[in-house]
Write an enzyme that holds these catalytic residues in place. Structure first.
Site, PDB file in Angstrom:
ATOM      1  N   GLN A   1      -2.968  -2.300   6.907  1.00 34.73           N
ATOM      2  CA  GLN A   1      -3.123  -4.087   7.556  1.00 34.73           C
ATOM      3  C   GLN A   1      -3.390  -4.596   5.829  1.00 34.73           C
ATOM      4  OE1 GLN A   1      -4.001  -2.147  10.254  1.00 34.73           O
ATOM      5  NE2 GLN A   1      -1.317  -2.397  10.973  1.00 34.73           N
TER       6      GLN A   1
ATOM      7  N   LYS B   1       0.756  -1.163   0.274  1.00 30.44           N
ATOM      8  CA  LYS B   1      -0.129   0.108   0.022  1.00 30.44           C
ATOM      9  C   LYS B   1       0.773   1.439   0.232  1.00 30.44           C
ATOM     10  CE  LYS B   1      -1.796  -1.481   3.368  1.00 30.44           C
ATOM     11  NZ  LYS B   1      -1.794  -2.982   4.015  1.00 30.44           N
TER      12      LYS B   1
ATOM     13  N   GLY C   1       3.852  -1.189   8.687  1.00 32.65           N
ATOM     14  CA  GLY C   1       5.220  -0.589   7.959  1.00 32.65           C
ATOM     15  C   GLY C   1       5.131  -1.003   6.322  1.00 32.65           C
TER      16      GLY C   1
HETATM   17  P1  IMP Z   1      -1.433  -6.243  16.599  1.00 35.34           P
HETATM   18  O1  IMP Z   1      -2.228  -5.967  14.811  1.00 35.34           O
HETATM   19  O2  IMP Z   1      -0.245  -5.850  16.465  1.00 35.34           O
HETATM   20  O3  IMP Z   1      -2.210  -6.643  17.250  1.00 35.34           O
HETATM   21  O4  IMP Z   1      -1.918  -7.893  15.259  1.00 35.34           O
HETATM   22  C1  IMP Z   1      -2.422  -9.017  14.933  1.00 35.34           C
HETATM   23  C2  IMP Z   1      -2.714  -9.916  13.659  1.00 35.34           C
HETATM   24  O5  IMP Z   1      -2.005  -9.122  12.295  1.00 35.34           O
HETATM   25  C3  IMP Z   1      -1.210 -10.097  13.955  1.00 35.34           C
HETATM   26  O6  IMP Z   1      -1.224 -11.591  13.154  1.00 35.34           O
HETATM   27  C4  IMP Z   1      -0.435  -9.417  12.312  1.00 35.34           C
HETATM   28  O7  IMP Z   1       0.818 -10.322  12.249  1.00 35.34           O
HETATM   29  C5  IMP Z   1      -0.704  -8.765  11.748  1.00 35.34           C
HETATM   30  N1  IMP Z   1      -1.017  -7.425  11.126  1.00 35.34           N
HETATM   31  C6  IMP Z   1      -1.380  -6.319  11.932  1.00 35.34           C
HETATM   32  N2  IMP Z   1      -0.709  -5.234  11.449  1.00 35.34           N
HETATM   33  C7  IMP Z   1      -0.116  -5.753  10.361  1.00 35.34           C
HETATM   34  C8  IMP Z   1       0.698  -5.227   9.689  1.00 35.34           C
HETATM   35  O8  IMP Z   1       0.356  -3.910   9.000  1.00 35.34           O
HETATM   36  N3  IMP Z   1       0.738  -6.233   8.316  1.00 35.34           N
HETATM   37  C9  IMP Z   1       0.665  -7.131   8.203  1.00 35.34           C
HETATM   38  N4  IMP Z   1       0.224  -7.984   9.574  1.00 35.34           N
HETATM   39  C10 IMP Z   1      -0.131  -6.929  10.341  1.00 35.34           C
END
Ligand code: IMP
Length: 422
Positions: free
Chosen positions: A223, A15, A39
């Protein structure tokens, strides 16, 4: 109008790159959900940048960047991001505006994230441990601290009360989390001082006024749709609405103000963290995707799981989001495969289905593939759609027909320039 740009898989679709490519067409770029779990990687002029909270329009001279109310901000990470951009002499005060209604990630939110994950053991979500879940819990639980609170006299009282509560909650988890609160708070307060130098706005008002003034706005998702709190592979999801509706609640713009919905997907699939992934590969093909595609998390550095393109899941995401244009990323990574596979249906509890069923854990779902001939040409130097190899065009054509949405951009490398428009 507000155009949306959303990831249609499990995040990491690219993105950041596409926002950067499209920013020249927009006056305002706005993030509407998520936080430093994201990221977004941008590569141009031989430099690579990873942004976590700052919108990906920040490198363009003209664009105003807004962090919307739906975002959660960790002041410590935010300060680091700003520091990392110091060489660019960006006037953050005028180019980066923060919603007063955005929630703050406190040091203890991060500790709670770590405790919750540790306590879950094997069932852990695979969180990025940035405090995202606990911060959104405090938001919906009506305990959160918002950016606008920093302008109030008593915000430190609120902070202290919430931190005290979090420390009690930490004990509840009965796991050993090491921390030095004084050190964390010193860093936090320093970062708050930097945040307070930026411009806080009532972003819903600002954006609606901008729409009325005919300004062009691009809402940048973070995400992906399969990590959406409602429509993702719950509970292995993030804690925000990553789908189109999240732009309305995360920015305060009405649904009838939404224009184009750009959906981004990789030519294959990746996932980082735990949770079901029906087309995941454990063989050499998966390893090749991981190596050639540099599939490591931009935020955590964790290796990403890789697999074939899943059209059942992609169609679902297109439907939920109302996608009007598709962008296919990392087509170049698939160069060199003799044969490619695309999942076109699942067998769910013994019956073939073409929609995403309630539960896609391996015990309930197996995948059915359609095979394609691969292409050998290196795509990374391609400049126009007429140069795309025939077998890649057949792959694209099949996806467009299945999903019934045109693929308007084919990305053939991470650089801003490696973008083919169709
Ligand atoms: P959290 O949002 O950090 O609590 O992560 C929850 C889930 O979403 C985990 O499986 C993370 O690896 C995934 N996740 C969160 N942010 C990203 C992103 O920006 N890219 C890919 N996976 C993400």
């Amino acid at each position: 109008m507000v155009d949306l740009l959303l990831g249609l898989q499990w995040g990491d679709e690219g993105k950041g790159k596409i926002v950067d490519v499209l920013t020249k067409n927009y006056d305002i770029i706005a993030r509407f959900q998520g936080g430093p779990n994201a990221g977004h990687t941008l590569i141009f002029d031989g430099n690579k940048h990873v942004l976590h909270t700052i919108p990906s329009g920040i490198f363009h001279k003209k664009a105003i960047n807004i962090v919307g109310n739906g975002v959660v901000i960790d002041p410590v990470i935010f300060k680091k991001e700003i520091d990392n951009l110091s060489a660019y002499k960006i006037d953050f005060k005028s180019k980066l505006l923060i919603s007063r209604k955005a929630h703050l990630i406190l040091p203890t939110h991060r500790l709670l994230d770590a405790a919750s994950e540790t306590a879950k053991g094997k069932a852990k979500i695979g969180s990025t441990l940035k405090g995202i879940g606990p911060t959104y819990m405090d938001k919906t639980g009506r305990n959160g601290i918002r950016v606008g609170d920093l302008e109030l006299e008593n915000w430190k009282d609120k902070y202290n009360a919430l931190t005290k509560k979090h420390l009690k909650m930490l004990n509840f988890f009965e796991v050993d989390i090491q921390y030095d609160l004084a050190e964390l708070e010193e860093e936090f307060y320093e970062a708050i001082a930097v945040l307070k130098k930026l411009t806080f706005i009532d972003s819903e008002n600002y954006l609606n006024q901008a729409i009325n003034d005919g300004k062009t706005i691009l809402a940048e998702g973070a995400q992906g749709s399969l990590l959406d709190i409602d429509f993702g592979t719950y509970p292995y999801v993030t804690s925000s609405t990553t789908t189109a509706a999240g732009a309305c609640t995360g920015l305060g713009v009405a649904p009838n103000r939404i224009g184009e919905v750009f959906g981004i997907f990789k030519a294959y699939t990746t996932r980082v963290g735990s949770g079901p992934f029906p087309t995941e590969l454990f063989d050499d093909d998966g390893k090749t995707m991981a190596t050639v595609g540099h599939e490591f998390g931009a935020t955590t550095g964790r290796p990403r799981r890789c697999g074939w393109l899943d059209l059942v899941a992609l169609k679902y995401a297109v439907q939920i989001n109302g996608v009007t244009q598709l962008m296919m990323m990392k087509g170049d990574v698939l160069s060199g495969f003799d044969r490619l596979k695309v999942c076109t249906s699942y067998t769910y509890k013994g019956t073939e289905v073409t929609h995403l069923p309630y539960n896609i854990e391996p015990e309930n779902v197996s995948v059915n593939y359609t095979e394609f001939k691969g292409w050998q040409a290196d795509l990374t130097a391609l400049e126009s759609a007429s140069q795309l190899p025939e077998n890649l065009l057949a792959y694209i054509d099949f996806i467009e027909k299945e999903v019934a949405v045109p693929i308007k951009i084919v990305s053939v490398g991470p650089d801003r320039k490696q973008t083919v428009f169709r």
